[in-house]
Design a protein around this motif. Sequence first.
Motif, PDB file in Angstrom:
ATOM      1  N   PHE A   1       0.891  -1.388  -0.048  1.00 26.14           N
ATOM      2  CA  PHE A   1      -0.047  -0.015   0.009  1.00 26.14           C
ATOM      3  C   PHE A   1       0.812   1.258  -0.111  1.00 26.14           C
ATOM      4  O   PHE A   1       0.220   2.523   0.279  1.00 26.14           O
ATOM      5  CB  PHE A   1      -0.879  -0.032   1.309  1.00 26.14           C
ATOM      6  N   HIS A   2       2.138   1.340  -0.264  1.00 27.58           N
ATOM      7  CA  HIS A   2       3.126   2.467  -0.294  1.00 27.58           C
ATOM      8  C   HIS A   2       3.944   2.329  -1.295  1.00 27.58           C
ATOM      9  O   HIS A   2       5.096   2.231  -1.069  1.00 27.58           O
ATOM     10  CB  HIS A   2       3.695   2.491   1.010  1.00 27.58           C
ATOM     11  N   PRO A   3       3.537   1.978  -2.656  1.00 26.63           N
ATOM     12  CA  PRO A   3       4.495   2.107  -3.585  1.00 26.63           C
ATOM     13  C   PRO A   3       5.109   3.344  -3.640  1.00 26.63           C
ATOM     14  O   PRO A   3       4.764   4.491  -3.089  1.00 26.63           O
ATOM     15  CB  PRO A   3       3.828   1.675  -4.998  1.00 26.63           C
ATOM     16  N   PRO A   4       6.424   3.312  -4.385  1.00 28.70           N
ATOM     17  CA  PRO A   4       7.362   4.686  -3.980  1.00 28.70           C
ATOM     18  C   PRO A   4       6.706   5.752  -5.129  1.00 28.70           C
ATOM     19  O   PRO A   4       6.789   7.015  -4.402  1.00 28.70           O
ATOM     20  CB  PRO A   4       8.707   4.166  -4.453  1.00 28.70           C
ATOM     21  N   ASN A   5       6.010   5.570  -5.924  1.00 33.33           N
ATOM     22  CA  ASN A   5       5.460   6.596  -6.900  1.00 33.33           C
ATOM     23  C   ASN A   5       4.571   5.813  -7.815  1.00 33.33           C
ATOM     24  O   ASN A   5       4.243   4.441  -7.651  1.00 33.33           O
ATOM     25  CB  ASN A   5       6.545   7.368  -7.537  1.00 33.33           C
ATOM     26  N   VAL A   6       3.839   6.703  -8.625  1.00 37.27           N
ATOM     27  CA  VAL A   6       2.792   6.233  -9.457  1.00 37.27           C
ATOM     28  C   VAL A   6       3.344   5.101 -10.573  1.00 37.27           C
ATOM     29  O   VAL A   6       2.653   4.246 -11.175  1.00 37.27           O
ATOM     30  CB  VAL A   6       1.988   7.432 -10.314  1.00 37.27           C
ATOM     31  N   LYS A   7       4.862   4.934 -10.650  1.00 36.13           N
ATOM     32  CA  LYS A   7       5.241   3.879 -11.547  1.00 36.13           C
ATOM     33  C   LYS A   7       5.544   2.640 -10.954  1.00 36.13           C
ATOM     34  O   LYS A   7       5.738   1.851 -11.379  1.00 36.13           O
ATOM     35  CB  LYS A   7       6.606   4.452 -11.950  1.00 36.13           C
ATOM     36  N   GLY A   8       5.122   2.565  -9.445  1.00 33.29           N
ATOM     37  CA  GLY A   8       5.289   1.353  -8.767  1.00 33.29           C
ATOM     38  C   GLY A   8       6.458   1.168  -8.639  1.00 33.29           C
ATOM     39  O   GLY A   8       7.557   1.833  -8.599  1.00 33.29           O
ATOM     40  N   TRP A   9       6.761  -0.181  -8.348  1.00 37.71           N
ATOM     41  CA  TRP A   9       8.278  -0.859  -7.848  1.00 37.71           C
ATOM     42  C   TRP A   9       8.959  -1.184  -9.098  1.00 37.71           C
ATOM     43  O   TRP A   9       8.390  -1.892 -10.090  1.00 37.71           O
ATOM     44  CB  TRP A   9       8.220  -1.952  -6.958  1.00 37.71           C
ATOM     45  N   ASP A  10      10.347  -0.503  -9.190  1.00 40.32           N
ATOM     46  CA  ASP A  10      10.960  -0.890 -10.355  1.00 40.32           C
ATOM     47  C   ASP A  10      11.250  -2.360 -10.588  1.00 40.32           C
ATOM     48  O   ASP A  10      11.325  -2.920 -11.629  1.00 40.32           O
ATOM     49  CB  ASP A  10      12.236  -0.304 -10.564  1.00 40.32           C
ATOM     50  N   GLY A  11      11.525  -3.180  -9.555  1.00 45.91           N
ATOM     51  CA  GLY A  11      11.516  -4.632  -9.429  1.00 45.91           C
ATOM     52  C   GLY A  11      12.852  -4.980  -9.948  1.00 45.91           C
ATOM     53  O   GLY A  11      13.668  -4.428 -10.257  1.00 45.91           O
ATOM     54  N   GLY A  12      13.219  -6.229 -10.281  1.00 45.65           N
ATOM     55  CA  GLY A  12      14.225  -6.732 -10.926  1.00 45.65           C
ATOM     56  C   GLY A  12      15.546  -6.700 -10.119  1.00 45.65           C
ATOM     57  O   GLY A  12      15.319  -6.683  -8.738  1.00 45.65           O
ATOM     58  N   ARG A  13      16.713  -6.214 -10.582  1.00 42.87           N
ATOM     59  CA  ARG A  13      17.663  -5.828  -9.890  1.00 42.87           C
ATOM     60  C   ARG A  13      17.815  -4.821  -8.987  1.00 42.87           C
ATOM     61  O   ARG A  13      18.658  -4.853  -7.982  1.00 42.87           O
ATOM     62  CB  ARG A  13      18.910  -5.771 -10.906  1.00 42.87           C
ATOM     63  N   THR A  14      16.764  -3.891  -9.240  1.00 38.40           N
ATOM     64  CA  THR A  14      16.571  -2.433  -8.147  1.00 38.40           C
ATOM     65  C   THR A  14      16.164  -3.427  -6.729  1.00 38.40           C
ATOM     66  O   THR A  14      16.637  -2.410  -5.736  1.00 38.40           O
ATOM     67  CB  THR A  14      15.667  -1.547  -8.648  1.00 38.40           C
ATOM     68  N   TRP A  15      15.843  -4.341  -6.671  1.00 41.48           N
ATOM     69  CA  TRP A  15      15.486  -4.980  -5.141  1.00 41.48           C
ATOM     70  C   TRP A  15      16.647  -4.986  -4.600  1.00 41.48           C
ATOM     71  O   TRP A  15      16.806  -5.148  -3.105  1.00 41.48           O
ATOM     72  CB  TRP A  15      14.900  -6.278  -5.494  1.00 41.48           C
ATOM     73  N   ILE A  16      17.810  -5.415  -5.154  1.00 39.77           N
ATOM     74  CA  ILE A  16      19.105  -5.705  -4.403  1.00 39.77           C
ATOM     75  C   ILE A  16      20.220  -4.971  -4.338  1.00 39.77           C
ATOM     76  O   ILE A  16      20.549  -4.292  -5.189  1.00 39.77           O
ATOM     77  CB  ILE A  16      19.715  -7.280  -5.204  1.00 39.77           C
ATOM     78  N   ASN A  17      20.702  -4.879  -3.273  1.00 37.35           N
ATOM     79  CA  ASN A  17      21.845  -4.171  -2.947  1.00 37.35           C
ATOM     80  C   ASN A  17      22.630  -4.782  -1.659  1.00 37.35           C
ATOM     81  O   ASN A  17      21.931  -5.414  -1.030  1.00 37.35           O
ATOM     82  CB  ASN A  17      21.804  -2.552  -2.833  1.00 37.35           C
ATOM     83  N   THR A  18      23.735  -4.087  -1.349  1.00 41.34           N
ATOM     84  CA  THR A  18      24.384  -5.152  -0.358  1.00 41.34           C
ATOM     85  C   THR A  18      23.525  -4.764   0.981  1.00 41.34           C
ATOM     86  O   THR A  18      23.544  -5.902   1.686  1.00 41.34           O
ATOM     87  CB  THR A  18      25.762  -4.309   0.235  1.00 41.34           C
ATOM     88  N   SER A  19      22.862  -3.739   1.277  1.00 34.45           N
ATOM     89  CA  SER A  19      21.952  -3.756   2.682  1.00 34.45           C
ATOM     90  C   SER A  19      20.712  -4.815   2.484  1.00 34.45           C
ATOM     91  O   SER A  19      20.362  -5.719   3.446  1.00 34.45           O
ATOM     92  CB  SER A  19      21.368  -2.274   2.745  1.00 34.45           C
TER      93      SER A  19
END
Lengths: 431, 499
Positions: B377-395
């Motif tokens: 219920f809190h997508p970052p903006n109207v484009k929604g979650w970018d998904g894919g590799r953007t989910w992943i970083n070291t944190s």
Amino acid sequence: MAEPIAHSRRVFIRNGVALASLAGTIPAFIQDSAFGLVAQAAGNPGGAGIPGERILVVVQLGGGNDGLNTVVPYGSGDYFNARPTIGIRAPGGQATGQAGVALELDRTLGIGLHPSLRGMKELLDDGQLAVLQGVGYPNPNRSHFTSMDIWHTAQPGGRGDGWIGRYFDNTCNGTPLPEGAISLGRTAPLAMLGKVQKPVSFESADLFRWTGEDVDRGMEATYQAINRAGVLPETPERSQAAFLMRTALDAQVSSDRIRAAVDRRPMTQWPNSDLARQLRMVAAMIRDGMKTRVYYATLSGFDTHAGQLGTHARILQQVGDAMLAFQNELKAQGDQDRVLTLVFSEFGRRVQQNASGGTDHGTAAPSFVIGSRVRPGVHGNHPSLTDLDNGDLKFTQDFRGVYAALLEDWMKAPADKVLGGKFAKARIVKA
Amino acid sequence: MPLPAELKPLPEKSFDEDAARHLLARAGFGGTPEQVRALAGLGLPKAVDALVDYEARAYADPDTEDFDADILKPLTDEERQTLVRARRSDDQETLQRFERERNRRQAADRDQMREMQKWWLRRMIQSPRPLEEKMTLFWHGHFANGYRTVEESWNMYRQNQLFRRLATGNFAQLVRQVIRDPAMIKYLDNDENRKGRPNENLARELMELFTLGEGRGYTETDIKEGARALTGLTFADNEPRFDAAQHDDGTKTILGYTGAFDADGFVNLILARKECPQFICEKLYRFLVNDAPGSPSKEQQAFIAALARLFVQRKGELKPVLRAMFASEHFHHPANRGAIIKSPIQLVVQAVRQFHVPVRELSVLNSAAELMGQELFHPPNVKGWDGGRTWINTSTLFTRQNLLVYMLTGRTPRTREWEASTDGFDATHLVEAVRPASGTVDLASGVAWLMRCSLPVPAETARTAAVVQSLQSRGMRMDNTGIIEALCLITAMPEYQLC
């Protein structure tokens, strides 16, 4: 500069990976440091003060800090009329009630600092504090969330990527700078989220690691071997799996480095507080020579709707003392000329105190910029206490003009591009 | 085996347990070895039908009756008058009473939003109709509205029910309802879109993000004219409302056609564009088949085009498209196994559904998903979650690994005191399939089986050997503790993040 390389070798040797086959498994930023070393040897400037070495620290005061009791316009009768019981008295005056007596900031302008901000006062006397008056934006929003989003995105609607994220996206050629942005907290602040650049965020360095080893230490070696193996031989280089394997290796090396950095004993005395703890980690990471360009720390508890005197005094003291300790530590480390800190809150509070001895959500408020390279003293005019917008101060400095100065004059980045427009720059940074 | 460029179905004999596991992970959130085996046993056509025709299975909605539509009820006329009088006379006491009441209601509404997050997560974990929840999640990320802007939990909940009702229904119908949905109207300011004073926000995103794709086949003029067609669509007291007085019923020229188009007329023009089925099928493909970065290969493009043709033929009905996708050889091709990076929600829900770990605390799982970058219920903006590799970083990678440690062992990732209990997690069911008559599962076959059930692609031999060696060297067996430790290590593998 030599340290990360030696360190990474040790890691690889411990895990029995032949150095000859490292090409595919070296995490991006180890390569970066290797290139950095070459560049330095070739005579590129590497000393403190050059833009590439400059660091921005952002300290967010969450909840809406009462600007009028932080930077006190004691010279104005209107201030005391609006704040009969919580108004802070002029320096040298007699404290009535519990509000206390301000510390002198600028006698001619008739403004002072909250009595708890002794740390800030010391920074001011040392030429390290710039006070920016009346920072805000048009059509102020009084919702914590929305106003914070507006500050974070530097966009009127508060939507889109974060301004610091966009700074990285605009300067990093499509590849994120590993550890470029670090936030000390549970979640990454919107300000730090770019399309490409995402911050490393952790609350304490001890959680920036695998907690499975607390379940059974016996698993640790295998975990390390798996996550430090890099891209396995049968995995195609461009596959999703290879991407994950590279990130896993980056994460381990990053974790070693950050934990080693913050484990070092500080060189000076630190107070014991939440903000001090965060800034102590920041100072330690700077001392360690990490390539991080922006650090983000957060302190909340400024939403003082009722009985604010005691609460506000305690939390401001935390801010002032932590900032002073941070600057002292940077000095001891020899990093004072590389670091500038912005201290801001999403809004100030109403001019008129409320019936509960507190203040409600308002608009414009002062921000602080701290460091040896600021133009110290008071910048800009205090907003009028009589020409109000619905009981609230009218801003005199757009916060995006503050960002523009930090981006352009400090980070040497194209402010217009990052902010999506031109804003009158505050002249904060020493030429 | 080359990647097929058309909708050719997978030969039935190739639908083995690995294929069934892949299907269940993508068309839902995965399942236990037993569920996977049962699905494989159905054979391909029936397995696909069982997932797609989920209406056949009843699922009672948990806990919805507790939700309150009126937390943020607008002021009554009497209250409004009191407030106006108080403002006029500067009656601070009354003004503050109103402000306190508003703050109280807003706090209560935020609490309710958190309850709704738990409610939806529980649905995803429990529902016998996983595709329904998966597609609801898809539409939530597609027509992405966030609570921070909508500021009313009830409207977020209603929108969620709309996505669920039409999750695999007709796309045209979905669009027509979405542009009338109060949360959407609020999020994209269509309540400000009035005759003579158009607000283009909804018209723009409708074409750019919801139906055609950025810059595909429309112009700025089409946005301006389209906005006029959407005037008058607003809402009052949580209900969609058409305000005829604010509707611009004049002639508009949109996408090359001229007429006195209203909202549905505008939608019809958009949906008739060839870019629309292409755009939607591409997005479904990235969500369900492969989300590797970069532009699609020639074979992928051809496959998506075939889906789009089917979408047109079946007039925007989604089920035939999904059915053909899930049954295709292309979907099951090795190149598309493990080709998606799990979203945080997928990671959380799949862990429960595939291992049957206890749910423990729903709120912990939700806040973990938030930490990993996906708060329901809190997508970052109207484009929604970018998904894919953007989910992943070291944190987020550490958070993902540590969350799995928590789910498997009950050890919370944020405290140091780990209690040596496995909190009722009986993991032994996971190795039943390889238990010999003697009753004791040996380490090598137990670990190999757990790897096969947990990872979407066959593990490289070094990985299996490392886990076996870790357990062996410490004298462990394939009992409950041994299985859980093996899973701690397997779920910490980079490959585990794939789906």
